[in-house]
Design a protein around this motif. Sequence first.
Motif, PDB file in Angstrom:
ATOM      1  N   VAL A  66     -28.662  -4.618 -49.997  1.00 58.42           N
ATOM      2  CA  VAL A  66     -30.017  -4.453 -49.462  1.00 58.42           C
ATOM      3  C   VAL A  66     -30.093  -4.895 -48.007  1.00 58.42           C
ATOM      4  N   CYS A  67     -29.320  -5.914 -47.647  1.00 57.10           N
ATOM      5  CA  CYS A  67     -29.282  -6.316 -46.235  1.00 57.10           C
ATOM      6  C   CYS A  67     -28.697  -5.199 -45.378  1.00 57.10           C
ATOM      7  N   ASN A  68     -27.701  -4.494 -45.911  1.00 57.27           N
ATOM      8  CA  ASN A  68     -27.121  -3.367 -45.180  1.00 57.27           C
ATOM      9  C   ASN A  68     -28.132  -2.238 -45.012  1.00 57.27           C
ATOM     10  N   ASP A  69     -28.919  -1.975 -46.041  1.00 57.15           N
ATOM     11  CA  ASP A  69     -29.968  -0.957 -45.926  1.00 57.15           C
ATOM     12  C   ASP A  69     -30.965  -1.319 -44.826  1.00 57.15           C
ATOM     13  N   LEU A  70     -31.335  -2.585 -44.775  1.00 55.25           N
ATOM     14  CA  LEU A  70     -32.269  -3.039 -43.744  1.00 55.25           C
ATOM     15  C   LEU A  70     -31.647  -2.877 -42.356  1.00 55.25           C
ATOM     16  N   PHE A  81     -25.746 -14.906 -44.783  1.00 55.27           N
ATOM     17  CA  PHE A  81     -26.410 -13.927 -43.925  1.00 55.27           C
ATOM     18  C   PHE A  81     -27.789 -14.389 -43.451  1.00 55.27           C
ATOM     19  N   ASN A  82     -28.082 -15.673 -43.654  1.00 50.80           N
ATOM     20  CA  ASN A  82     -29.334 -16.260 -43.175  1.00 50.80           C
ATOM     21  C   ASN A  82     -30.551 -15.496 -43.681  1.00 50.80           C
ATOM     22  N   VAL A  83     -30.567 -15.233 -44.985  1.00 48.89           N
ATOM     23  CA  VAL A  83     -31.738 -14.630 -45.615  1.00 48.89           C
ATOM     24  C   VAL A  83     -32.247 -15.581 -46.697  1.00 48.89           C
ATOM     25  N   GLN A  84     -33.511 -15.458 -47.003  1.00 50.22           N
ATOM     26  CA  GLN A  84     -34.156 -16.328 -47.979  1.00 50.22           C
ATOM     27  C   GLN A  84     -34.225 -15.639 -49.334  1.00 50.22           C
ATOM     28  N   LEU A  85     -33.829 -16.362 -50.392  1.00 48.61           N
ATOM     29  CA  LEU A  85     -34.108 -15.873 -51.736  1.00 48.61           C
ATOM     30  C   LEU A  85     -35.591 -16.094 -51.990  1.00 48.61           C
ATOM     31  N   LEU A  86     -36.348 -14.992 -52.073  1.00 43.14           N
ATOM     32  CA  LEU A  86     -37.807 -15.077 -52.141  1.00 43.14           C
ATOM     33  C   LEU A  86     -38.334 -15.178 -53.567  1.00 43.14           C
ATOM     34  N   GLY A  87     -37.494 -14.888 -54.534  1.00 39.52           N
ATOM     35  CA  GLY A  87     -37.928 -14.927 -55.928  1.00 39.52           C
ATOM     36  C   GLY A  87     -37.343 -13.758 -56.691  1.00 39.52           C
TER      37      GLY A  87
END
Length: 325
Positions: A67-71, A110-116
């Motif tokens: 999903v990070c790659n899609d973004l 990758f410095n992303v937050q697990l939001l839930g």
Amino acid sequence: MEIGKIPIEILNEHIFELKTARDDVLLGPDIGEDSAAVDIKGDIAVITTDPITAASSMAGYLSVVVVCNDLAAAGAEPIGVLSTILMPPESSQDEFVQILEEIKEACKRFNVQLLGGHSEVSPIVTKPLIVSTGFGKVQRHMLISTKGAKVGDKIIVTKTLGIEGTLILYNKEKERLRRILTPHEISEIEDYINRLSVIEEGLIARKYASSMHDITEGGLFGAIYEVCKASKKGAKIYEDKIVLSNSVKKVSSFFNLNPYKLISSGSMLITTSEEDDLISELKEKGIGCCVIGEIVEDTKIEFISSNGESILIDKLPIDEIYKVV
């Protein structure tokens, strides 16, 4: 594990203790929270979702990467992910915790937050199923659409094709493949887990790209088909210009697979009229790339093989990985 939602005690120990690592994340995972809140301060919000179906090893990690790659393909900086995890009744708590740990490892990297997200044990799945939703932001003038390819644009591919597919096949058939691979090739494949992200090239290329597409299911053929269909353009691609590593060639040949139809997370397809500047900046960052063709007015998508044969890409291919996994 029992059918139904994952016990709160497990989530509390492994997820809910996480503190939000970014100032723009206002509401993160917690007991009873079904939504996340992010302050994007006037930027464009970009959201995507993807399942992990072909991989078994490192599935939690891959669920964040895809999903990070899609973004990144939209020119967006990834901010956070939400993960839905469905476990079969015969699975163990340790298997579930392993997936969580892999998700957390990727988020940290990758410095992303697990939001839930959501998790449960369900009889409708026969193996763990992970569906991730990614959330990112981008300034309006840097937002990249798949449909933006223009006539005369060069088609650039980063790194080498087949990275993800080769890694999945190696993890599934490690003993058989070790017999045909050199120690160097084995080491190279085992390091592919560290090359699956295209975030860095996406954030670089958004300054130059008319369109971008991370090369996932269906491989190169799938990616160029979707770009051309979205853009209402055609393409000419030359096999002689494509870079494949020896390890990808060997694994593809072993299973009699077409590497150009093999899932290839870790490679970004970019169309641009500023190829020299883009290539220069990518190389400065140590990101390999090659020009493999160009966008044309005729909507025909043509692959010119090394022996001069013209092959039409006239439909979205089924990924070669499904012949094995």
